[in-house]
Design an enzyme around this catalytic site. Structure first.
Site, PDB file in Angstrom:
ATOM      1  N   ARG A  38      -3.176 -10.246   5.186  1.00 11.99           N
ATOM      2  CA  ARG A  38      -3.580 -10.357   3.777  1.00 11.99           C
ATOM      3  C   ARG A  38      -2.467  -9.759   2.921  1.00 11.99           C
ATOM      4  O   ARG A  38      -2.156  -8.575   3.030  1.00 11.99           O
ATOM      5  CB  ARG A  38      -4.900  -9.609   3.559  1.00 11.99           C
ATOM      6  CG  ARG A  38      -5.441  -9.640   2.144  1.00 11.99           C
ATOM      7  CD  ARG A  38      -6.751  -8.861   2.076  1.00 11.99           C
ATOM      8  NE  ARG A  38      -7.347  -8.878   0.742  1.00 11.99           N
ATOM      9  CZ  ARG A  38      -7.064  -8.029  -0.231  1.00 11.99           C
ATOM     10  NH1 ARG A  38      -6.176  -7.048  -0.020  1.00 11.99           N
ATOM     11  NH2 ARG A  38      -7.646  -8.126  -1.411  1.00 11.99           N
ATOM     12  N   LYS A  65       0.825  -1.211   0.000  1.00 12.46           N
ATOM     13  CA  LYS A  65       0.000   0.000   0.000  1.00 12.46           C
ATOM     14  C   LYS A  65       0.859   1.262   0.000  1.00 12.46           C
ATOM     15  O   LYS A  65       2.073   1.220   0.199  1.00 12.46           O
ATOM     16  CB  LYS A  65      -0.956  -0.021   1.188  1.00 12.46           C
ATOM     17  CG  LYS A  65      -2.075  -1.038   1.003  1.00 12.46           C
ATOM     18  CD  LYS A  65      -3.126  -0.977   2.078  1.00 12.46           C
ATOM     19  CE  LYS A  65      -4.276  -1.925   1.757  1.00 12.46           C
ATOM     20  NZ  LYS A  65      -5.314  -1.945   2.823  1.00 12.46           N
TER      21      LYS A  65
END
Length: 283
Positions: free
Chosen positions: A262, A227
């Site tokens: 995740r 991210k």
């Protein structure tokens, strides 16, 4: 102490050790691998198989990008992307998670069978989602916090107290689910890194994960992989090259109690966790 169990459809997932959720994006516009695995079903399935070989415990399949600035896709398009992959992996002996925020997609997938978990960035806030999942006896759910919508959530996120506000939201969503009849053992929570949070919000959340977990009482599923916060901290603009930073962030969350992580880079994360465990490092 009894091992915490996540009831996830056909599976009871023991959370005595961190579990890895491998990402299978069936989208052409995801943050870090858009189009790589969505070209056809065979490529996606080969990727899913590799994730399992690399150490994934769960497969998470999604057909709508929710990266910052992303546009909505039609329900027909989202279902067309995920349906054939879900149909095939349902035959595998592995927990299957569907990443969707739309009740209609959840309903189709659950009717088709083989979906063990609904992983929802909107925390089952779509009309009818809670009622639908309450009708399922064992399907696991992950409730995530998101401030705003994907299209605009990163424009200027604001909080008075990011930890308190996200804790309050997740507790409320979990309470609604339990009141509707969803067993608490089916529920995990995700604070939603990068979903309406700036870099400092994300850092603060990581630092306070133990308090968030204690306050809510549910296992935490964490998604930080590749991210923008990793790019901001490392200076790496290419999301696909944020592997090392992502692994470090994953370990930081595990050290603070995260039970499911995740990730895109399963092999690197799995190897890091093996070394972590062998060295006797605990949360």
């Amino acid at each position: 102490m009894n091992t915490r169990i996540w009831q996830a459809g056909r599976f009871e997932i023991a959370l005595d050790k961190p579990k890895i959720m491998g990402i299978v994006n069936m989208t052409p516009d995801s943050l870090s691998d858009g189009g790589t695995y969505s070209q056809n079903v065979s490529i996606a399935l080969a990727h899913a198989e590799q994730l399992l070989k690399d150490g994934a415990d769960i497969l998470d399949i999604g057909g709508e990008s929710t990266r910052p600035g992303s546009d909505d896709v039609s329900l027909e398009e989202e279902w067309a992307r995920v349906q054939p992959v879900l149909a095939e992996v349902a035959k595998w002996n592995v927990p299957v998670s569907l990443d969707t925020r739309h009740t209609a997609i959840m309903e189709k997938a659950l009717a088709q069978g083989g979906v063990d978990i609904i992983n929802d960035v909107a925390a089952l806030s779509d009309e009818g989602a809670v009622a639908l999942l309450a009708q399922q006896p064992t399907t696991g759910v992950c409730l995530m916090h998101m401030q705003g919508l994907p299209k605009t959530m990163q424009l200027n996120p604001q909080y008075q107290d990011v930890v308190e506000e996200i804790t309050r939201y997740l507790k409320a969503r979990a309470a609604e689910c339990v009141q509707a009849g969803i067993d608490p053992e089916r529920i995990t929570l995700d604070p939603g890194f990068g979903f309406g949070k700036n870099l400092q919000h994300n850092i603060t959340l990581i630092q306070h994960l133990p308090e968030l977990m204690e306050a809510t009482g549910f296992p935490l599923l964490i998604g930080i992989s590749r991210k923008s916060m990793i790019g901001e901290l490392t200076g790496e603009q290419d999301a696909s090259k944020r592997v090392h930073g992502s692994v470090a962030a994953a370990l930081a969350t595990v050290a603070r109690g995260a039970q499911i992580i995740r990730v895109h880079d399963v092999k690197a994360t799995s190897d890091a966790l093996k070394v972590w465990e062998a060295l006797g490092i605990s949360a």
